[in-house]
Scaffold this motif. Structure first.
Motif, PDB file in Angstrom:
ATOM      1  N   ILE A  82       0.836  -1.210   0.000  1.00  0.00           N
ATOM      2  CA  ILE A  82       0.000   0.000   0.000  1.00  0.00           C
ATOM      3  C   ILE A  82       0.868   1.256   0.000  1.00  0.00           C
ATOM      4  O   ILE A  82       0.571   2.235  -0.680  1.00  0.00           O
ATOM      5  CB  ILE A  82      -0.968  -0.016   1.207  1.00  0.00           C
ATOM      6  CG1 ILE A  82      -2.015  -1.103   0.988  1.00  0.00           C
ATOM      7  CG2 ILE A  82      -1.628   1.346   1.394  1.00  0.00           C
ATOM      8  CD1 ILE A  82      -2.900  -1.332   2.197  1.00  0.00           C
ATOM      9  N   LEU A  83       1.981   1.255   0.731  1.00  0.00           N
ATOM     10  CA  LEU A  83       2.843   2.444   0.818  1.00  0.00           C
ATOM     11  C   LEU A  83       3.783   2.593  -0.376  1.00  0.00           C
ATOM     12  O   LEU A  83       4.333   3.672  -0.587  1.00  0.00           O
ATOM     13  CB  LEU A  83       3.655   2.402   2.109  1.00  0.00           C
ATOM     14  CG  LEU A  83       2.857   2.566   3.403  1.00  0.00           C
ATOM     15  CD1 LEU A  83       3.784   2.438   4.601  1.00  0.00           C
ATOM     16  CD2 LEU A  83       2.135   3.894   3.424  1.00  0.00           C
ATOM     17  N   TYR A  84       3.988   1.555  -1.150  1.00  0.00           N
ATOM     18  CA  TYR A  84       4.922   1.605  -2.275  1.00  0.00           C
ATOM     19  C   TYR A  84       4.527   2.687  -3.271  1.00  0.00           C
ATOM     20  O   TYR A  84       5.368   3.472  -3.705  1.00  0.00           O
ATOM     21  CB  TYR A  84       4.977   0.240  -2.975  1.00  0.00           C
ATOM     22  CG  TYR A  84       5.763   0.259  -4.246  1.00  0.00           C
ATOM     23  CD1 TYR A  84       7.151   0.288  -4.226  1.00  0.00           C
ATOM     24  CD2 TYR A  84       5.132   0.281  -5.493  1.00  0.00           C
ATOM     25  CE1 TYR A  84       7.880   0.314  -5.389  1.00  0.00           C
ATOM     26  CE2 TYR A  84       5.850   0.309  -6.653  1.00  0.00           C
ATOM     27  CZ  TYR A  84       7.224   0.324  -6.610  1.00  0.00           C
ATOM     28  OH  TYR A  84       7.941   0.355  -7.756  1.00  0.00           O
ATOM     29  N   TYR A  85       3.277   2.763  -3.652  1.00  0.00           N
ATOM     30  CA  TYR A  85       2.839   3.710  -4.671  1.00  0.00           C
ATOM     31  C   TYR A  85       3.074   5.166  -4.255  1.00  0.00           C
ATOM     32  O   TYR A  85       3.662   5.934  -5.014  1.00  0.00           O
ATOM     33  CB  TYR A  85       1.373   3.473  -5.028  1.00  0.00           C
ATOM     34  CG  TYR A  85       0.875   4.387  -6.109  1.00  0.00           C
ATOM     35  CD1 TYR A  85       1.255   4.206  -7.432  1.00  0.00           C
ATOM     36  CD2 TYR A  85       0.056   5.476  -5.798  1.00  0.00           C
ATOM     37  CE1 TYR A  85       0.818   5.060  -8.421  1.00  0.00           C
ATOM     38  CE2 TYR A  85      -0.385   6.331  -6.782  1.00  0.00           C
ATOM     39  CZ  TYR A  85       0.001   6.121  -8.094  1.00  0.00           C
ATOM     40  OH  TYR A  85      -0.422   6.978  -9.067  1.00  0.00           O
ATOM     41  N   PRO A  86       2.649   5.596  -3.067  1.00  0.00           N
ATOM     42  CA  PRO A  86       2.913   7.001  -2.692  1.00  0.00           C
ATOM     43  C   PRO A  86       4.410   7.322  -2.597  1.00  0.00           C
ATOM     44  O   PRO A  86       4.837   8.406  -2.984  1.00  0.00           O
ATOM     45  CB  PRO A  86       2.243   7.164  -1.326  1.00  0.00           C
ATOM     46  CG  PRO A  86       1.287   6.045  -1.209  1.00  0.00           C
ATOM     47  CD  PRO A  86       1.806   4.945  -2.069  1.00  0.00           C
TER      48      PRO A  86
END
Length: 179
Positions: free
Chosen positions: A35-39
């Motif tokens: 989930i945090l990879y994209y931002p």
């Protein structure tokens, strides 16, 4: 009825519920990373684009400052009556040739000094063969230019092998007698 899907031990949710506490934590950590990879990726790409635009802005500002200095020296020469129409007609082609011929050379400083005979002063970094080609072709293209001074030093703290200071003199009177 819809709660039976969540309590079914044969589906994916039921199998995940049967896992140990440690595997639940690992799966939450992996889910959090995904989930945090994209931002984070977006933030890094925006930072990279910002740095690129900042560098381009710096280059454009330096180019603008150089052109403003050139314009200022031309205005000053015009005010001192050193800039004749004939001289003014000869400067743009020479400046354009300097820019076109520089190629692999990096021109650090480029300015005109208007005295009795105008002088073009260049501070250049590059390689000797490129500098030799630059000077030879420039003098061949503009017969009114004469090499007055050439200083070559070994470059330090740069990617280039030499650093040079070149002074050309504009000799319009000799060009008139040659014609």
């Amino acid at each position: 009825m819809h709660w039976t899907i969540l309590n079914n031990p044969d589906n994916l949710w039921g199998k995940w519920l049967k896992l140990s506490h440690r595997k639940h934590i690992i799966s939450f950590i992996l889910l959090g990373i995904v989930i945090l990879y994209y931002p984070v990726f977006q933030g890094l790409s925006h930072y990279y684009l910002f740095r690129q635009s900042e560098q381009q802005t710096t280059r454009l500002q330096q180019d603008l400052e150089h052109k403003q200095q050139l314009l200022q020296s031309l205005k000053q020469a015009l005010e001192q009556h050193l800039l004749t129409p004939e001289l003014a007609n000869n400067l743009p082609p020479i400046n354009q040739s300097v820019q076109q011929l520089s190629g692999k050379l990096q021109i650090i400083n480029h300015h005109w000094i208007f005295n009795q005979k105008p002088q073009l002063t260049l501070h250049i970094q590059g390689y000797f063969n490129d500098l030799h080609h630059f000077i030879t072709v420039l003098l061949a293209q503009h017969s009114i230019l004469h090499l007055v001074s050439l200083q070559i030093h070994q470059a330090e703290d740069t990617d280039y092998s030499i650093e040079s200071y070149v002074i050309f003199q504009l000799n319009l009177t000799q060009n008139k007698t040659d014609k």
